[in-house]
Design a protein around this motif. Structure first.
Motif, short mmCIF file in Angstrom:
data_model
loop_
_atom_site.label_atom_id
_atom_site.label_comp_id
_atom_site.label_asym_id
_atom_site.label_seq_id
_atom_site.Cartn_x
_atom_site.Cartn_y
_atom_site.Cartn_z
N PRO A 12 0.83 -1.21 0.00
CA PRO A 12 0.00 0.00 0.00
C PRO A 12 0.87 1.26 0.00
O PRO A 12 2.04 1.24 0.34
N GLY A 13 0.26 2.36 -0.39
CA GLY A 13 0.90 3.67 -0.25
C GLY A 13 1.84 4.06 -1.35
O GLY A 13 2.60 5.03 -1.21
N LEU A 14 1.85 3.35 -2.48
CA LEU A 14 2.77 3.66 -3.57
C LEU A 14 2.14 4.67 -4.52
O LEU A 14 0.95 4.61 -4.82
N ASP A 15 2.95 5.57 -5.03
CA ASP A 15 2.52 6.45 -6.12
C ASP A 15 2.68 5.74 -7.45
O ASP A 15 1.86 5.91 -8.36
N ILE A 16 3.76 4.95 -7.58
CA ILE A 16 4.06 4.23 -8.81
C ILE A 16 4.53 2.83 -8.44
O ILE A 16 5.29 2.66 -7.47
N TYR A 17 4.08 1.84 -9.20
CA TYR A 17 4.54 0.47 -8.98
C TYR A 17 5.13 -0.07 -10.27
O TYR A 17 4.50 0.01 -11.34
N TYR A 18 6.33 -0.62 -10.20
CA TYR A 18 6.96 -1.29 -11.33
C TYR A 18 6.58 -2.76 -11.27
O TYR A 18 6.97 -3.49 -10.36
N ALA A 19 5.80 -3.22 -12.25
CA ALA A 19 5.17 -4.55 -12.19
C ALA A 19 6.12 -5.63 -12.67
O ALA A 19 5.97 -6.18 -13.78
N ALA A 20 7.08 -5.97 -11.82
CA ALA A 20 8.07 -6.99 -12.18
C ALA A 20 7.54 -8.40 -12.03
O ALA A 20 8.08 -9.33 -12.63
N ASP A 21 6.48 -8.58 -11.23
CA ASP A 21 5.98 -9.92 -10.92
C ASP A 21 4.65 -10.19 -11.61
O ASP A 21 3.86 -9.27 -11.86
N PRO A 22 4.36 -11.47 -11.90
CA PRO A 22 3.05 -11.82 -12.47
C PRO A 22 1.93 -11.53 -11.48
O PRO A 22 2.17 -11.30 -10.28
N CYS A 23 0.71 -11.55 -11.97
CA CYS A 23 -0.46 -11.31 -11.13
C CYS A 23 -0.54 -12.39 -10.05
O CYS A 23 -0.64 -13.58 -10.34
N TYR A 24 -0.51 -11.98 -8.79
CA TYR A 24 -0.48 -12.93 -7.68
C TYR A 24 -1.79 -13.70 -7.56
O TYR A 24 -1.80 -14.92 -7.40
N ILE A 25 -2.90 -13.00 -7.64
CA ILE A 25 -4.17 -13.68 -7.42
C ILE A 25 -4.47 -14.67 -8.54
O ILE A 25 -5.08 -15.72 -8.31
N ASP A 26 -4.02 -14.38 -9.76
CA ASP A 26 -4.19 -15.33 -10.86
C ASP A 26 -3.48 -16.63 -10.55
O ASP A 26 -4.03 -17.72 -10.72
N LYS A 27 -2.25 -16.51 -10.07
CA LYS A 27 -1.48 -17.70 -9.73
C LYS A 27 -2.11 -18.44 -8.56
O LYS A 27 -2.19 -19.67 -8.55
N ALA A 28 -2.58 -17.69 -7.54
CA ALA A 28 -3.17 -18.32 -6.36
C ALA A 28 -4.44 -19.09 -6.70
O ALA A 28 -4.70 -20.17 -6.15
N LEU A 29 -5.22 -18.55 -7.62
CA LEU A 29 -6.48 -19.20 -7.98
C LEU A 29 -6.26 -20.41 -8.89
O LEU A 29 -7.00 -21.39 -8.82
N LYS A 30 -5.25 -20.33 -9.75
CA LYS A 30 -5.05 -21.38 -10.74
C LYS A 30 -4.10 -22.49 -10.29
O LYS A 30 -4.20 -23.62 -10.75
N GLU A 31 -3.17 -22.15 -9.38
CA GLU A 31 -2.13 -23.12 -9.04
C GLU A 31 -2.16 -23.56 -7.58
O GLU A 31 -1.42 -24.46 -7.21
N ARG A 32 -2.99 -22.92 -6.76
CA ARG A 32 -3.02 -23.24 -5.34
C ARG A 32 -4.39 -23.78 -4.96
O ARG A 32 -5.40 -23.50 -5.61
N SER A 33 -4.44 -24.52 -3.86
CA SER A 33 -5.69 -25.10 -3.39
C SER A 33 -6.50 -24.07 -2.61
O SER A 33 -5.99 -23.02 -2.20
#
Length: 389
Positions: free
Chosen positions: A91-112
């Motif tokens: 939280p609290g960022l003015d700008i985010y550099y999106a170096a990582d894939p979407c976390y929730i996409d991975k959590a929903l598709k690859e995790r129980s």
């Protein structure tokens, strides 16, 4: 401008960390005052850079990250800046550099479902929503077009807040005029024979990069390479034990060399015959384009944000999803076919000459300047409006 950069850990061999370093250097050269908050810093410090290592406590990474964020916010209140740029989601960022894939996409598709009940999921999904949620004001620097669709799907992130950057290959990765001579020197220094067919896997995070898949492919081709010997060079800073055990169990330990984190990536790109990158997740994968500009053919998985460059260039093989081990085995076998390597190499170099694969950091620095200037003006206008009421 006074700019603060936030990331949990800096070390010299991570792709995100190298991008962070180049953004800071670019913005310093443009005359801005740069400050960095981190939990740990490994390696050489940049000149004139205010690095503030934050002391954190907690028995888990989640608790340490929460402590980091709270202490950084306290320091920023006492020592304000014009813009806050994050390289990890928080939280609290003015700008985010999106170096990582979407976390929730991975959590929903690859995790129980059980994983999604835990504190780790709650923490990282909350942090991702703080950046990409429709109610957030954080502006996002994307590194691959594929990211945009995922964030719009899960968070309905307004398109105006997402800014796609070009690739940012370092110029020292380009094939030099004496590439053949440097290749011979590099192979000799590594003890490689002329008959060795050398695979290079580079990147920290061996599970994510698919190192186990690469080792299995080397084992699958054992005895099927004629006079050639498959050698896999593994470069990166990560735990090696489980992968060493896998190589021993499959009988290819003598063909897999762990080189650790290294600074001589340009020489390794020239020494190798193929870059193998069967990653499980990868927002972009700058190593793919570093290989292209060096003239090194690539075998990679479709999940990588930059995989479309390999397909467009015809510079190797892109493995379709879902991943199938036999497809990787066949792709590596095809790299041994006479003529394929030369064809891919020539196509890679032609593509590197025709495309802008180098300007991410200068373009991103301009974007950061414009975004921060606009946000500063908006905050000033809001303050004046409140004062006049």
């Amino acid at each position: 401008m006074r700019l603060a950069f936030l990331l949990y850990k800096y070390f010299p061999y991570g792709g995100m960390q190298r991008d962070f370093r180049r953004f800071v250097q670019e913005l310093q050269q443009r005359g801005h005052d740069c400050r960095v908050y981190c939990i740990s810093w490994q390696g050489e410090l940049l000149p004139e850079l205010d690095v503030r290592q934050v002391s954190v406590h907690g028995v888990s990474n989640i608790r340490r990250y929460e402590c980091f964020h709270a202490r950084v916010q306290d320091d920023l209140k006492a020592n304000p800046v014009d813009g806050v740029i994050g390289f990890n989601r928080m939280p609290g960022l003015d700008i985010y550099y999106a170096a990582d894939p979407c976390y929730i996409d991975k959590a929903l598709k690859e995790r129980s479902w059980l994983y999604r009940l835990g504190s780790r999921y709650r923490h990282f999904s909350r942090c991702e929503r703080a950046v990409f949620g429709a109610a957030s004001n954080t502006e996002i620097l994307l590194i691959a077009e594929s990211q945009r669709h995922q964030f719009e799907q899960y968070y309905h992130t307004p398109a105006a807040r997402m800014h796609l950057l070009p690739a940012g290959v370092s110029p020292d990765r380009r094939a030099p005029p004496d590439a053949l001579g440097q290749r011979q020197q590099a192979r000799a220094s590594l003890g490689l024979a002329a008959t060795d067919h050398v695979l290079l896997l580079a990147g920290s995070g061996f599970v994510t990069k698919g190192l186990d898949r690469a080792i299995c492919a080397v084992a699958a081709l054992r005895g099927k390479t004629g006079e050639r010997t498959l050698r896999l060079l593994v470069v990166g800073q990560d735990k090696e034990d489980r992968f060493r055990r896998l190589a021993r169990r499959l009988g290819v330990a003598g063909q897999v060399s762990f080189l650790g984190g290294r600074d001589d990536i340009p020489q390794l790109l020239l020494a190798a015959d193929v870059l193998v990158h069967p990653a499980r997740a990868e927002a972009a994968g700058i190593i793919l384009l570093e290989a292209v500009v060096a003239g090194l053919p690539v075998i990679t998985s479709e999940v990588c944000g930059y995989a479309h460059h390999i397909a467009a260039a015809n510079a190797g093989v892109v493995l379709a999803e879902p991943f199938v081990q036999a497809a990787l085995d066949r792709a590596l076998a095809s790299s041994l076919v006479p003529g394929n390597q030369q064809q891919w190499q020539q196509a890679a170099l032609a593509y590197a000459h025709a495309r802008d694969l180098y300007s991410m950091h200068s373009t991103g620095a301009i974007a950061i300047e414009n975004i921060v200037a606009r946000q500063v003006a908006q905050r000033a206008a809001s303050t004046m409006g409140t004062a006049s009421e």
